[in-house]
Enzyme design. Structure first.
Site, mmCIF file in Angstrom:
data_model
loop_
_atom_site.group_PDB
_atom_site.id
_atom_site.type_symbol
_atom_site.label_atom_id
_atom_site.label_comp_id
_atom_site.label_asym_id
_atom_site.label_seq_id
_atom_site.Cartn_x
_atom_site.Cartn_y
_atom_site.Cartn_z
ATOM 1 N N ARG A 1 0.827 -1.204 0.000
ATOM 2 C CA ARG A 1 0.000 0.000 0.000
ATOM 3 C C ARG A 1 0.867 1.262 0.000
ATOM 4 O O ARG A 1 2.103 1.178 -0.044
ATOM 5 C CB ARG A 1 -0.940 -0.010 1.202
ATOM 6 C CG ARG A 1 -0.232 0.105 2.537
ATOM 7 C CD ARG A 1 -1.236 0.060 3.683
ATOM 8 N NE ARG A 1 -0.588 0.127 4.966
ATOM 9 C CZ ARG A 1 -0.936 -0.621 6.008
ATOM 10 N NH1 ARG A 1 -1.901 -1.513 5.910
ATOM 11 N NH2 ARG A 1 -0.304 -0.474 7.165
ATOM 12 N N ASP A 2 0.219 2.412 0.100
ATOM 13 C CA ASP A 2 0.989 3.657 0.089
ATOM 14 C C ASP A 2 1.584 3.891 1.473
ATOM 15 O O ASP A 2 1.211 4.806 2.189
ATOM 16 C CB ASP A 2 0.103 4.834 -0.341
ATOM 17 C CG ASP A 2 -1.062 5.043 0.608
ATOM 18 O OD1 ASP A 2 -1.365 4.116 1.388
ATOM 19 O OD2 ASP A 2 -1.671 6.133 0.596
ATOM 20 N N GLU A 3 2.490 3.003 1.850
ATOM 21 C CA GLU A 3 3.131 3.142 3.152
ATOM 22 C C GLU A 3 4.575 2.651 3.019
ATOM 23 O O GLU A 3 5.464 3.453 2.850
ATOM 24 C CB GLU A 3 2.356 2.360 4.220
ATOM 25 C CG GLU A 3 2.876 2.666 5.628
ATOM 26 C CD GLU A 3 1.827 2.488 6.693
ATOM 27 O OE1 GLU A 3 0.654 2.285 6.386
ATOM 28 O OE2 GLU A 3 2.214 2.551 7.884
ATOM 29 N N ASP B 1 8.189 -2.556 14.182
ATOM 30 C CA ASP B 1 8.138 -3.743 13.329
ATOM 31 C C ASP B 1 9.551 -4.333 13.201
ATOM 32 O O ASP B 1 9.752 -5.540 13.307
ATOM 33 C CB ASP B 1 7.588 -3.385 11.942
ATOM 34 C CG ASP B 1 6.226 -2.682 12.007
ATOM 35 O OD1 ASP B 1 6.080 -1.743 12.803
ATOM 36 O OD2 ASP B 1 5.305 -3.078 11.265
ATOM 37 N N TRP C 1 8.446 1.772 19.717
ATOM 38 C CA TRP C 1 8.888 2.164 18.371
ATOM 39 C C TRP C 1 10.258 2.830 18.480
ATOM 40 O O TRP C 1 11.254 2.275 18.038
ATOM 41 C CB TRP C 1 7.840 3.076 17.720
ATOM 42 C CG TRP C 1 6.784 2.323 16.980
ATOM 43 C CD1 TRP C 1 6.631 2.250 15.629
ATOM 44 C CD2 TRP C 1 5.725 1.507 17.543
ATOM 45 N NE1 TRP C 1 5.555 1.442 15.318
ATOM 46 C CE2 TRP C 1 4.994 0.970 16.454
ATOM 47 C CE3 TRP C 1 5.350 1.168 18.827
ATOM 48 C CZ2 TRP C 1 3.889 0.125 16.646
ATOM 49 C CZ3 TRP C 1 4.254 0.323 19.014
ATOM 50 C CH2 TRP C 1 3.551 -0.183 17.939
ATOM 51 N N GLU D 1 -1.131 -8.556 8.413
ATOM 52 C CA GLU D 1 -1.005 -7.449 9.368
ATOM 53 C C GLU D 1 -1.922 -7.657 10.570
ATOM 54 O O GLU D 1 -1.568 -7.347 11.697
ATOM 55 C CB GLU D 1 -1.383 -6.139 8.658
ATOM 56 C CG GLU D 1 -1.369 -4.913 9.555
ATOM 57 C CD GLU D 1 -1.638 -3.628 8.786
ATOM 58 O OE1 GLU D 1 -2.265 -3.705 7.712
ATOM 59 O OE2 GLU D 1 -1.212 -2.559 9.242
ATOM 60 N N HIS E 1 2.782 -8.362 6.239
ATOM 61 C CA HIS E 1 3.412 -7.599 7.305
ATOM 62 C C HIS E 1 4.220 -8.611 8.105
ATOM 63 O O HIS E 1 3.708 -9.670 8.416
ATOM 64 C CB HIS E 1 2.310 -7.059 8.222
ATOM 65 C CG HIS E 1 2.176 -5.585 8.251
ATOM 66 N ND1 HIS E 1 1.777 -4.857 7.159
ATOM 67 C CD2 HIS E 1 2.354 -4.681 9.261
ATOM 68 C CE1 HIS E 1 1.709 -3.569 7.507
ATOM 69 N NE2 HIS E 1 2.066 -3.440 8.775
HETATM 70 C C1 RAM Z 1 0.900 0.854 10.655
HETATM 71 C C2 RAM Z 1 2.141 0.274 10.094
HETATM 72 C C3 RAM Z 1 3.097 -0.337 11.067
HETATM 73 C C4 RAM Z 1 2.822 0.014 12.492
HETATM 74 C C5 RAM Z 1 2.206 1.365 12.637
HETATM 75 C C6 RAM Z 1 1.889 1.777 14.045
HETATM 76 O O1 RAM Z 1 0.350 1.752 9.743
HETATM 77 O O2 RAM Z 1 1.802 -0.643 9.118
HETATM 78 O O3 RAM Z 1 3.159 -1.709 10.935
HETATM 79 O O4 RAM Z 1 4.042 -0.052 13.173
HETATM 80 O O5 RAM Z 1 1.068 1.527 11.872
#
Ligand code: RAM
Length: 893
Positions: A475-477, A484, A536, A741, A762
């Site tokens: 996706r756009d990420e 992660d 994080w 995910e 994911h």
């Molecule tokens: C999501 C991401 C990621 C996660 C954050 C908080 O959008 O995919 O995996 O670490 O949010």
């Protein structure tokens, strides 16, 4: 499975954790090797390193144990090949094996080239495209550039190296042949601070007389779409791509010639109308100009380039592993798409792109490829979860009888490809791209579903280590999310050599640290500007520490230490009562946990304690006594504050969630006398959820190791084998080929979960992979051991497994652990690398019952295990085994 190797011999030689790096600019590179030998009790008693350049001895070093030495000879010269040899002596002092490798230095700052780019002011020789078939997003993109430069060689050089980089993505050719096999070069780094350059050996591509260097230059991460930012990344780094290259030629008589990017290069747009990592690529083959990158082509109509300057400070050598095509997956089946066209199924959710071969499609035919991970209920590609990423490639045919299209500068995450615009004969092959990290681990067991889970974890690893560690590839990420990365690193490092790749990424984590000392949520830092959240930002501490422990990379620890300490300092500064509530960024908690809510301050304070602990341990490892004491004291105070604030007299952790208990146990947050009671709450909670987990990204990796640590491997197996939601095998039972995910990304009752945040690739929830190697097969190291110097083997037969085997290439050499249970006997086959005396935990409380080959010494009896000391070499150990594997009952998902 076992090769007979008589002599102690070194293998897998690396320089800076890389196999034969070219363009290596580190002044004191670390040279390392692994060892193997079949002789019991063998070890390296001495080693001798010699480094030579052009046959001349440059440096010689002798040592005893150890398999990593930093070069400490005279300063290395630029653009030089150094050959190095390691010779070892065995345990008995006799000369044994030797091995040779090389590394090559790069420019070491010696750039004379200029950055060049398309001259926007010059008239492009390109008709403005008809925009009717472009989307709003792709209309914002500009065509990649084709650049060329002819030069003459009076004779063939003996050595030619092309040093190249781009603000954007580049692909070079020389006399019409592609240079190297790396993809998406120069990769993604925090471009505001550094851009990698690569060095390619192009000697064989040159000819006497006229030669032509050609290059394609695209936006990539520099000026294309990145993350969920609706603007192009140009707003971040720069508006348009630029190229830099320096071809260094060496002739037999010692003379040199340099061809560099400068004002003599010419440019024209080619067949690529646009190419973007998220949006896809548009290739109009009618615009191909045969021979554009070879001699004899008339470029007089091409535009001169713009020369942007010679500032090369940001260029750094490539310490990471290049991205390559690592596998081809031919489509397994195809069927008509509901909206017209054909859907091809590759049978595997993968990351990369497609090679499409069409037969007789006819000139001007526009063929469109849409990519999707899943199919919607009506059988059409499910693209809602791609959000703004269009993941659409277009190919306009030239009219040749057979045409092959493969995009150059885009990347998709997909299993299905919908091809529209052509119904005739065609073939589709998925080309799998990843940072080409050497695989170092293998795991298999008697349960096919667990094996598929392990495969899915590997596919997640393949698809999400592409230049940087990402959360998802589709996706756009596609961002370098820190949590992660830290939760998955132990698993990733079982499967593949992660040392160089992750140490390099840490530089981007450091670049993202803010003025206060907070690490970011994502690195390279884009899209998100706030301080990193608990769990994080802590990756900035955890990752270097893990790299030190697993690979003995002391340098990454030393380089990161000041930043690690600043991270902890700023949390303390903002939270003087040692409960982390302020400066928690976007505070995600135990992200995507199921039906429970681990209180944010519990999770945060747990991580605060853990980071302080690791900074203290790092300080000890680096010999910094003062800081070590400071952070040890701080960590103890945070633990006390945690217990006072969150642990009740009945040992309940505030929130009463699995993750709360897991953190308390794993990070040793509660006093020893409370541990058992805390563990009992964890066990109670699992029963309450009928043997189901409730954890999200933060808790997931801790479940099985912690349960095993408290003597409840049986419960770890129940979770592992759980086929109903939520559990790892739920997605496996529903045909997953990667890790999802969300635990319920798709369910038979509700179909897809969230439309827009629902990736099917994911890696985070795959963090259980570490336990397959470390818990099931039992390969691990002592708490104070570094780089597996103190090996432990604690296999855990259990669950419904009747056998399991794992192998892992540790920095010392290969470890193998294979067990089986049959007819009341547990049998363990081991291979221990030279020099690593290992402790083996045999699962019997009766030391008398342990049977083994020689070189195994029973040491002591502990709770339900007998500890043996084992020398290097191969061994078989057995013991009576009363517990039958759990019955194999399939629950209906
Ligand atoms: C999501 C991401 C990621 C996660 C954050 C908080 O959008 O995919 O995996 O670490 O949010």
């Amino acid at each position: 499975m076992i090769n007979i190797v008589a002599l102690l011999s070194p293998y897998d030689l690396t320089c800076e954790f890389l196999d034969r790096p070219r363009g290596m600019d580190e002044p004191a590179p670390r040279l390392a090797w692994r060892l193997r030998s079949d002789a019991h009790g063998d070890r390296q008693s001495a080693h001798r390193l010699t480094v030579r350049a052009a046959g001349r001895l440059v440096w010689e070093h002798e040592g005893t144990d150890g398999s990593q030495v930093a070069y400490n000879g005279p300063p290395l010269a630029p653009s030089t090949r150094y050959t190095w040899t390691v010779e070892v002596r065995d345990a008995w002092g006799s000369p044994a094996g030797s091995a040779e490798s090389w590394f090559e230095t790069g420019l070491m700052g010696g750039w004379s080239a200029a950055w060049i780019a398309r001259d926007e002011a010059a008239q492009p020789v390109f008709e403005p495209p008809a925009d009717d078939d472009l989307t709003l997003n792709t209309r914002k993109l500009t065509p990649p550039a084709q650049l060329r430069r002819a030069f003459d060689l009076p004779e063939l050089p003996v050595r030619a190296r092309l040093h190249a980089s781009a603000r954007g993505l580049y692909r070079f050719s020389l006399n019409g042949s592609r240079v190297g096999d790396a993809e998406l070069e120069p990769g993604w780094t925090d471009y505001r601070e550094r851009i990698r350059y690569q060095t390619h050996d192009v000697t064989a591509l040159l000819r006497a007389g006229r030669n032509v260097l050609g290059a394609l230059l695209a936006d990539g991460w520099w000026s294309g779409f990145v993350g969920f930012d609706p603007r192009r990344a140009g707003k971040l780094y720069g508006d348009a791509p630029a190229l830099i290259a320096q071809l260094e030629l060496e002739f037999a008589d010692g003379s040199r010639q340099v061809v560099a990017t400068d004002g003599d290069w010419r440019e024209a747009p080619g067949p690529l109308r646009h190419s973007d990592l998220l949006m896809g690529e548009y290739h109009d083959a009618r615009r191909r100009r045969e021979g554009w990158d070879a001699p004899g082509f008339d470029d007089s109509a091409w535009a001169p380039v713009a020369v942007l300057g010679r500032d090369t400070d940001e260029l750094v050598w490539s310490r990471s592993t290049p991205v390559r095509v690592v596998a081809d997956l031919p489509a397994l089946r195809s069927f008509p798409a509901p909206g017209g066209g054909t859907i091809f199924d590759l049978g595997q959710n993968m990351v990369g792109r497609v090679r499409l071969t069409v037969h007789g499609a006819g000139r001007g035919r526009r063929i469109q490829l849409r990519h999707a991970e899943m199919l919607a209920a009506d059988g059409s590609p499910h693209t809602a979860n791609l959000r703004r990423a269009e993941a659409t490639d277009v190919y306009v045919c030239a009219g040749d009888p057979v045409e092959v299209f493969e995009p150059a500068f885009t990347l998709h995450g997909f299993r299905y490809v919908e091809v529209t615009g052509f119904e005739g004969r065609m073939e589709v092959t998925g080309r799998v791209l990843q940072s080409d990290l050497p695989w170092t681990g293998e795991f298999t067991c008697s349960d096919e579903l667990v094996n598929r889970l392990h495969e899915n974890i590997r596919w997640g690893q393949r698809g999400n280590f592409v230049s940087v560690p990402t959360d998802c590839p589709q996706r756009d990420e596609r961002l370098g999310w820190l949590a992660d990365a830290q939760v998955f690193l132990p698993t990733a490092a079982r499967g593949a050599e992660m040392s160089a790749f992750m140490a390099d990424w840490m530089r981007d984590v450091l670049s993202g640290q803010d003025a206060e000392g907070a690490f970011p949520d994502v690195a390279p830092k884009v899209c998100l500007t706030r301080e990193g959240a608990p769990g994080w930002g802590d990756a900035g501490v955890i990752v270097p520490w893990t790299l030190y422990r697993l690979y003995g990379d002391r340098r990454v620890l030393a380089d990161c230490f000041p930043a690690m300490a600043r991270w902890v300092d700023q949390i303390e500064r903002h939270n003087p009562d040692l409960i982390w509530r302020r400066r928690t960024g976007r505070n995600y908690g135990d992200w995507l946990q199921v039906g429970v809510d681990t209180p944010r301050e519990v999770l945060a304070t747990a991580y605060f304690a853990q980071s302080a602990t690791l900074v203290g341990r790092a300080a000890r490892a680096l010999g910094l006594a003062g800081p070590a004491e400071r952070y040890e004291t701080l960590a103890a105070a945070i633990r006390a504050a945690f217990t006072a604030a969150f642990v009740g007299s009945d040992a309940r952790v505030h929130g009463d969630t699995q993750t709360g208990y897991l953190l308390a146990l794993e990070f040793a947050l509660v006093p020893a006398e409370l541990r058992e009671a805390v563990a009992a709450h964890l066990v109670r909670d699992l029963a309450k959820h009928d043997d189901h987990l409730t954890t999200g990204f933060i808790g997931v990796g801790l479940l099985c190791p912690v349960l095993t640590g408290i003597g409840r491997a049986d419960l770890a197996y129940r979770l592992l084998h759980q086929e109903s939601f939520p559990g790892w095998l739920f997605s496996v039972r529903h045909g997953a080929t990667t890790i999802w995910e969300r635990w319920d990304g798709w369910t038979p009752e509700r179909g897809f979960q969230s439309a827009t945040m629902n990736s099917f690739n994911h890696y985070s929830l795959g963090a259980v992979g570490d336990w397959l190697y470390g818990g099931v097969a039992g390969i691990g190291q002592e708490p104070d051991s570094v780089a597996y110097s103190g090996l432990t083997l604690c296999p855990h037969p259990g669950g419904r497994l009747t056998w399991a085997r794992a192998a892992q290439e540790t920095p010392r050499g290969r470890v193998e652990s294979a067990w089986s249970v049959a007819e009341g006997v547990f049998t363990l086959d081991l291979r221990i690398p030279p020099g690593a005396d290992a402790l083996v935990h045999v699962p019997t409380s009766d030391p008398e019952a342990v049977r083994s080959t020689a070189h195994v010494t029973v040491l002591e009896r502990r709770d339900r295990v007998t500890v043996c000391s084992v020398t290097s070499g191969q061994h078989r150990i057995s013991a009576p085994w009363a517990t039958a594997p759990a019955p194999y009952e399939r629950t209906t998902p």
